[in-house]
Design a protein around this motif. Structure first.
Motif, PDB file in Angstrom:
ATOM      1  N   SER A   1      34.363  58.778 134.065  1.00 45.57           N
ATOM      2  CA  SER A   1      35.492  57.952 134.660  1.00 45.57           C
ATOM      3  C   SER A   1      35.118  59.459 135.980  1.00 45.57           C
ATOM      4  O   SER A   1      35.452  60.353 134.798  1.00 45.57           O
ATOM      5  CB  SER A   1      36.942  57.796 134.621  1.00 45.57           C
ATOM      6  N   SER A   2      35.194  59.388 136.906  1.00 46.66           N
ATOM      7  CA  SER A   2      35.575  60.341 137.873  1.00 46.66           C
ATOM      8  C   SER A   2      36.905  61.176 138.395  1.00 46.66           C
ATOM      9  O   SER A   2      36.919  62.257 138.603  1.00 46.66           O
ATOM     10  CB  SER A   2      35.173  59.932 139.574  1.00 46.66           C
ATOM     11  N   VAL A   3      38.051  59.991 137.321  1.00 45.09           N
ATOM     12  CA  VAL A   3      39.406  60.682 137.390  1.00 45.09           C
ATOM     13  C   VAL A   3      39.717  60.898 135.795  1.00 45.09           C
ATOM     14  O   VAL A   3      39.400  59.976 134.913  1.00 45.09           O
ATOM     15  CB  VAL A   3      40.331  59.721 138.335  1.00 45.09           C
ATOM     16  N   PRO A   4      39.508  62.156 135.774  1.00 48.88           N
ATOM     17  CA  PRO A   4      39.683  62.242 134.362  1.00 48.88           C
ATOM     18  C   PRO A   4      40.891  61.748 133.467  1.00 48.88           C
ATOM     19  O   PRO A   4      41.698  61.643 134.580  1.00 48.88           O
ATOM     20  CB  PRO A   4      40.333  63.940 134.174  1.00 48.88           C
ATOM     21  N   PRO A   5      41.065  60.865 132.341  1.00 46.79           N
ATOM     22  CA  PRO A   5      41.585  59.969 131.989  1.00 46.79           C
ATOM     23  C   PRO A   5      42.323  60.160 131.063  1.00 46.79           C
ATOM     24  O   PRO A   5      42.170  61.884 130.482  1.00 46.79           O
ATOM     25  CB  PRO A   5      41.039  58.561 131.193  1.00 46.79           C
ATOM     26  N   TYR A   6      43.103  59.816 129.958  1.00 44.12           N
ATOM     27  CA  TYR A   6      44.251  61.431 128.966  1.00 44.12           C
ATOM     28  C   TYR A   6      43.443  60.706 128.008  1.00 44.12           C
ATOM     29  O   TYR A   6      41.602  59.477 127.302  1.00 44.12           O
ATOM     30  CB  TYR A   6      45.599  59.459 128.130  1.00 44.12           C
TER      31      TYR A   6
ATOM     32  N   VAL B   1      31.973  70.773 112.130  1.00 46.43           N
ATOM     33  CA  VAL B   1      32.257  69.656 112.117  1.00 46.43           C
ATOM     34  C   VAL B   1      31.630  69.524 113.387  1.00 46.43           C
ATOM     35  O   VAL B   1      32.703  70.345 114.181  1.00 46.43           O
ATOM     36  CB  VAL B   1      33.560  68.901 111.782  1.00 46.43           C
ATOM     37  N   LEU B   2      30.949  68.572 114.940  1.00 46.65           N
ATOM     38  CA  LEU B   2      30.851  68.383 116.142  1.00 46.65           C
ATOM     39  C   LEU B   2      30.922  67.048 116.116  1.00 46.65           C
ATOM     40  O   LEU B   2      29.694  67.269 115.289  1.00 46.65           O
ATOM     41  CB  LEU B   2      30.290  69.925 116.776  1.00 46.65           C
ATOM     42  N   LEU B   3      31.560  66.488 115.786  1.00 44.81           N
ATOM     43  CA  LEU B   3      31.544  65.436 116.914  1.00 44.81           C
ATOM     44  C   LEU B   3      31.544  65.095 118.317  1.00 44.81           C
ATOM     45  O   LEU B   3      32.501  65.844 119.495  1.00 44.81           O
ATOM     46  CB  LEU B   3      32.916  64.340 116.550  1.00 44.81           C
ATOM     47  N   ARG B   4      30.495  64.275 118.991  1.00 51.19           N
ATOM     48  CA  ARG B   4      30.549  64.117 120.352  1.00 51.19           C
ATOM     49  C   ARG B   4      31.232  63.313 121.509  1.00 51.19           C
ATOM     50  O   ARG B   4      30.689  61.956 120.806  1.00 51.19           O
ATOM     51  CB  ARG B   4      29.049  64.636 120.967  1.00 51.19           C
ATOM     52  N   CYS B   5      32.222  63.732 122.638  1.00 52.32           N
ATOM     53  CA  CYS B   5      31.841  62.251 123.639  1.00 52.32           C
ATOM     54  C   CYS B   5      32.326  62.812 124.815  1.00 52.32           C
ATOM     55  O   CYS B   5      32.413  64.162 125.159  1.00 52.32           O
ATOM     56  CB  CYS B   5      33.695  61.605 122.947  1.00 52.32           C
ATOM     57  N   ASN B   6      31.615  61.447 125.378  1.00 55.12           N
ATOM     58  CA  ASN B   6      31.833  61.766 127.364  1.00 55.12           C
ATOM     59  C   ASN B   6      32.306  60.488 127.056  1.00 55.12           C
ATOM     60  O   ASN B   6      31.961  59.847 127.251  1.00 55.12           O
ATOM     61  CB  ASN B   6      29.585  62.009 127.281  1.00 55.12           C
ATOM     62  N   TYR B   7      33.577  60.451 128.507  1.00 47.03           N
ATOM     63  CA  TYR B   7      33.540  59.784 129.662  1.00 47.03           C
ATOM     64  C   TYR B   7      33.174  59.716 130.754  1.00 47.03           C
ATOM     65  O   TYR B   7      32.749  60.437 131.106  1.00 47.03           O
ATOM     66  CB  TYR B   7      34.633  59.958 129.629  1.00 47.03           C
TER      67      TYR B   7
ATOM     68  N   PHE C   1      39.198  69.942 125.889  1.00 43.76           N
ATOM     69  CA  PHE C   1      38.616  68.704 127.110  1.00 43.76           C
ATOM     70  C   PHE C   1      37.938  69.732 128.638  1.00 43.76           C
ATOM     71  O   PHE C   1      38.051  70.406 128.631  1.00 43.76           O
ATOM     72  CB  PHE C   1      40.014  68.231 127.673  1.00 43.76           C
ATOM     73  N   LYS C   2      36.648  68.941 128.874  1.00 42.78           N
ATOM     74  CA  LYS C   2      35.999  70.166 130.003  1.00 42.78           C
ATOM     75  C   LYS C   2      35.518  69.508 131.164  1.00 42.78           C
ATOM     76  O   LYS C   2      34.492  68.066 131.201  1.00 42.78           O
ATOM     77  CB  LYS C   2      34.458  70.643 129.421  1.00 42.78           C
ATOM     78  N   LYS C   3      35.850  69.124 132.261  1.00 44.55           N
ATOM     79  CA  LYS C   3      36.385  68.544 132.604  1.00 44.55           C
ATOM     80  C   LYS C   3      34.338  68.471 133.680  1.00 44.55           C
ATOM     81  O   LYS C   3      34.086  67.367 133.881  1.00 44.55           O
ATOM     82  CB  LYS C   3      37.333  68.813 134.075  1.00 44.55           C
ATOM     83  N   SER C   4      33.958  69.264 133.891  1.00 44.68           N
ATOM     84  CA  SER C   4      32.934  69.327 134.748  1.00 44.68           C
ATOM     85  C   SER C   4      31.848  69.402 133.922  1.00 44.68           C
ATOM     86  O   SER C   4      30.687  68.696 134.609  1.00 44.68           O
ATOM     87  CB  SER C   4      32.812  70.910 134.565  1.00 44.68           C
ATOM     88  N   GLU C   5      31.704  68.265 132.308  1.00 44.73           N
ATOM     89  CA  GLU C   5      30.733  67.945 131.934  1.00 44.73           C
ATOM     90  C   GLU C   5      31.454  66.508 131.458  1.00 44.73           C
ATOM     91  O   GLU C   5      30.486  65.640 130.587  1.00 44.73           O
ATOM     92  CB  GLU C   5      31.351  68.895 130.626  1.00 44.73           C
ATOM     93  N   THR C   6      32.794  66.471 132.030  1.00 40.48           N
ATOM     94  CA  THR C   6      33.667  64.725 131.525  1.00 40.48           C
ATOM     95  C   THR C   6      33.235  64.678 130.145  1.00 40.48           C
ATOM     96  O   THR C   6      32.684  63.737 129.287  1.00 40.48           O
ATOM     97  CB  THR C   6      32.591  63.635 132.115  1.00 40.48           C
ATOM     98  N   SER C   7      33.859  65.616 128.715  1.00 44.80           N
ATOM     99  CA  SER C   7      33.778  65.613 127.862  1.00 44.80           C
ATOM    100  C   SER C   7      34.431  66.015 127.302  1.00 44.80           C
ATOM    101  O   SER C   7      35.926  66.931 127.296  1.00 44.80           O
ATOM    102  CB  SER C   7      32.449  66.449 127.028  1.00 44.80           C
TER     103      SER C   7
END
Lengths: 114, 115
Positions: free
Chosen positions: B27-32, B19-25, B67-73
């Motif tokens: 914000s330039s500042v990583p949120p919770y 199972v792979l469900l994708r999410c991107n945010y 959490f992948k900051k470089s991909e905001t994912s």
């Protein structure tokens, strides 16, 4: 403690009528949130309380909506002069204070405006 | 304003498959970051969350997210799907520095599991 409870679970009303929903949070939680969820969408933030103080309201919350948490325990959400666009699931959540604490959600109140 | 995008409103997998469900945010500042699951006619239940520290987070029911900051994912995975995993999944964020802690949700991904 069985979690967050909401009453009623379902409400059908005619356009123009007022409705009131109740939320009872987990007893030791001082934060209480209201969200609205329409079909096929994620929940949208409406407002939140810390204890009895209402600290933030979304721009989505029109003047017809009012929320209270008079004693810092249960909360009510009232919608005056309901419109068909108000039909949605209204979710309540509670948490301890702090941005990273888990929000525990109730089962929701489904409102249908005819 | 902060936003959350979930790619794919509906995902279908076979029982036992990944199972792979994708999410991107946005914000330039990583949120919770959070993943919630919603079963029909029920409220949302927290699967897992990322606040700080290790970027691979393990949650309940065998789910994990990285959490992948470089991909905001913050994609959600489970190695082997079970029929009971069929539900709606929501990615959500809470902005750092926002003391209110309100959650901003994605539009959700409905997961179907085929026998």
């Amino acid at each position: 403690d069985t979690g967050v409870s909401q009453d009623p679970r379902h409400k059908i009303t005619k356009r123009g009528q007022n409705v009131t929903f109740r939320c009872d949070p987990i007893s030791e939680h001082n934060r209480l949130y209201w969200y609205r969820q329409t079909l096929g969408q994620g929940p949208e933030f409406l407002t939140y309380f810390q204890n009895e103080a209402q600290l933030e309201k979304s721009r989505l919350l029109s003047d017809r909506f009012s929320a209270e948490r008079p004693k810092g325990s249960f909360s009510t959400l009232e919608i005056q002069r309901t419109e068909q666009g108000d039909s949605a699931m209204y979710l309540c959540a509670s948490s301890l204070a702090g941005v990273a604490y888990e929000q525990y959600f109730g089962p929701g109140t489904r409102l249908t405006v005819t | 304003a902060q936003s959350v995008t979930q790619l794919g409103s509906h995902v279908s997998v076979s029982e036992g498959a990944l199972v792979l469900l994708r999410c991107n945010y946005s914000s330039s500042v990583p949120p919770y970051l959070f993943w919630y699951v919603q079963y029909p006619n029920q409220g949302l239940q927290l699967l897992l969350k990322y606040t700080t520290g290790a970027t691979l987070v393990k949650g309940i029911n065998g789910f994990e997210a990285e959490f992948k900051k470089s991909e905001t994912s913050f994609h959600l995975t489970k190695p082997s799907a079970h029929m009971s995993d069929a539900a709606e999944y929501f990615c959500a964020v809470s902005e750092r520095g926002n003391q209110g802690g309100k959650l901003i949700f994605g539009q959700g991904t409905e997961l179907s599991v085929k026998p």
